[in-house]
Scaffold this motif. Structure first.
Motif, short mmCIF file in Angstrom:
data_model
loop_
_atom_site.label_atom_id
_atom_site.label_comp_id
_atom_site.label_asym_id
_atom_site.label_seq_id
_atom_site.Cartn_x
_atom_site.Cartn_y
_atom_site.Cartn_z
N SER A 301 0.83 -1.20 0.00
CA SER A 301 0.00 0.00 0.00
C SER A 301 0.87 1.26 0.00
O SER A 301 1.99 1.26 0.52
N ASP A 319 -4.50 0.62 -1.73
CA ASP A 319 -4.37 -0.60 -0.95
C ASP A 319 -3.23 -1.46 -1.50
O ASP A 319 -2.52 -1.06 -2.42
N SER A 320 -3.05 -2.63 -0.92
CA SER A 320 -1.93 -3.50 -1.30
C SER A 320 -2.03 -4.01 -2.73
O SER A 320 -1.05 -4.49 -3.30
N GLN A 321 -3.22 -3.90 -3.34
CA GLN A 321 -3.42 -4.34 -4.73
C GLN A 321 -3.24 -3.18 -5.71
O GLN A 321 -3.39 -3.38 -6.92
N ASN A 323 -5.12 -0.45 -5.73
CA ASN A 323 -6.41 0.19 -6.00
C ASN A 323 -6.65 1.34 -5.03
O ASN A 323 -6.23 1.29 -3.87
N GLU A 325 -8.10 3.26 -2.29
CA GLU A 325 -8.92 2.89 -1.13
C GLU A 325 -9.78 4.05 -0.70
O GLU A 325 -10.96 3.90 -0.39
N THR A 326 -9.18 5.24 -0.68
CA THR A 326 -9.92 6.45 -0.33
C THR A 326 -9.15 7.66 -0.83
O THR A 326 -7.94 7.60 -1.06
N ARG A 345 2.77 3.94 2.79
CA ARG A 345 1.80 4.32 3.80
C ARG A 345 2.33 4.06 5.21
O ARG A 345 3.10 3.13 5.43
#
Length: 396
Positions: A301, A319-321, A323, A325-326, A345
């Motif tokens: 992330s 996120d870890s993928q 994508n 997240e926010t 992060r």
């Protein structure tokens, strides 16, 4: 290790808000929003000391790296420093070591285990001064906590005495409560005779900066320097500064420290094992800074943000993928003007307050080159414009 929340909101908030307003903090409530949280967070003396020590060491590292940047136009471009400022960065003599900026604030993420990680440095126009210098000591005294913020006004006085401004300015002076209150308090603590004005009343005549018909020779402006490349009249203001018609505090070189791209430069120099930094400085970077790059090269992330983003407006959390997240959709996204930087992060501790659970962001002011004040803000995963101020004190 953790943060202890002390106290409960007083039943008569209006009375306490009025007391704070008398002290100069008159935006404890912003319209219907309770910006100030009527509780306090206690930390131990060890954490307070570590924050001040690491801030001093990081300040030296950032100063050294910024001086490495001066004169290297390829790095100006890499850091998204507007071209309108380039000549001034080379024509104006930098301040002495440790004084490229005389009014700045580090922002740290501290997890529940007490691990401290630097998120960013606002080295040009940090707000939160009144909250830290005035409101925090007031709250801490009531709860029997010590405050490390008592020297803030002294440092402002010494910083401004070295190059006394004739005027202090912000956009919307007299209308924008927070910015107006911030420069009012800085002027009060400087103990200098100074007039506060609205940036929108400034104009340039043949290189001279004026308000009305009065020429301004020196100015403190709570105005982000990068906006000179965007705002009408910004180029004329930059010309006035670079040609010596007007001197400003902070100096133009503060913009190098302000760019979040400088953290990517520091991290790159660190990864190369360069002798530019001492072994101790490399250890500080490895322990307290986060891997930061000009591209998203992370397996896990990470965060992306504009090199000159403020109040969370350009921040996206992945996120870890990989994508999103926010992201902060309330603040202004400055990445339409400036490049993005990418950072691993870090976890921020959550604190349970009377009106909910929040993430805590911890700021440390560096004024006149001296770490001298702690600022607490609570909000979501991104500390944006809707965050709240909460005082942080030290257990005796």
């Amino acid at each position: 290790m953790g943060f202890e929340v002390i106290g409960q909101p007083h039943p008569n908030r209006a009375e306490r808000v009025a007391q704070l307003a008398e002290l100069g903090f008159n935006w404890a409530n912003i319209e219907e929003e309770q910006y100030w949280v009527d509780q306090v967070i206690a930390i131990n003396a060890g954490m307070s000391q570590e924050l001040h020590v690491v801030s001093a060491k990081l300040w030296s590292i950032f100063d050294k790296a910024a001086r490495f940047i001066i004169g290297r136009r390829d790095l100006y471009e890499l850091l998204s420093i507007p071209e309108v400022l380039w000549d001034g960065l080379e024509q104006i003599e930098p301040n002495e070591i440790g004084k490229l900026s005389q009014y700045a604030r580090f922002d740290f993420a501290i997890d529940h285990n007490g691990s401290i990680k630097l998120l960013e440095l606002n080295a040009d126009t940090p707000t939160g001064y009144v909250e830290a210098a005035v409101a925090t000591p007031w709250v801490c005294k009531q709860y029997g906590l010590e405050t490390p913020n008592s020297e803030m006004s002294k440092q402002v006085k010494e910083a401004w005495a070295s190059n006394p401004p004739e005027y202090a300015a912000c956009v919307g002076y007299g209308e924008h409560a927070e910015d107006s209150g911030t420069i009012d308090m800085l002027v009060k603590h400087s103990e200098l005779p100074m007039r506060c004005i609205d940036c929108l009343d400034l104009w340039v005549d043949q290189g001279e900066l004026k308000v009305g018909e009065q020429t301004i020779r020196s100015l403190f402006a709570l105005y982000p320097k990068e906006w000179m490349a965007i705002d009408e009249g910004g180029e004329a203001l930059a010309h006035s500064i670079e040609n010596g018609y007007t001197t400003i505090l902070n100096s133009p070189h503060a913009i190098i420290l302000q760019s979040k791209g400088l953290q990517a430069v520091i991290w790159a120099i660190h990864e190369l094992g360069s002798e530019m930094f001492t072994q101790e400085e490399h250890a500080v970077i490895a322990h307290y800074m986060l891997p930061t790059y000009n591209k998203a090269v992370f397996d896990g992330s990470y965060v992306s943000k504009s090199m000159f983003g403020r109040e969370g407006g350009s921040v996206r959390l992945f996120d870890s993928q990989g994508n999103v997240e926010t992201e902060d959709k309330d603040g202004f996204d400055t990445s339409r003007f400036f490049s993005r930087v990418y950072q691993k992060r870090a976890e921020m501790a959550q604190v349970d307050l009377h009106h909910g659970s929040f993430h805590l962001l911890t700021g440390v002011f560096v004024i006149n080159g001296v770490p001298c004040g702690i600022l607490g803000r609570v909000g979501g995963l991104i500390t944006g414009n809707n965050s709240h101020f909460i005082a942080i004190g030290v257990k005796k």
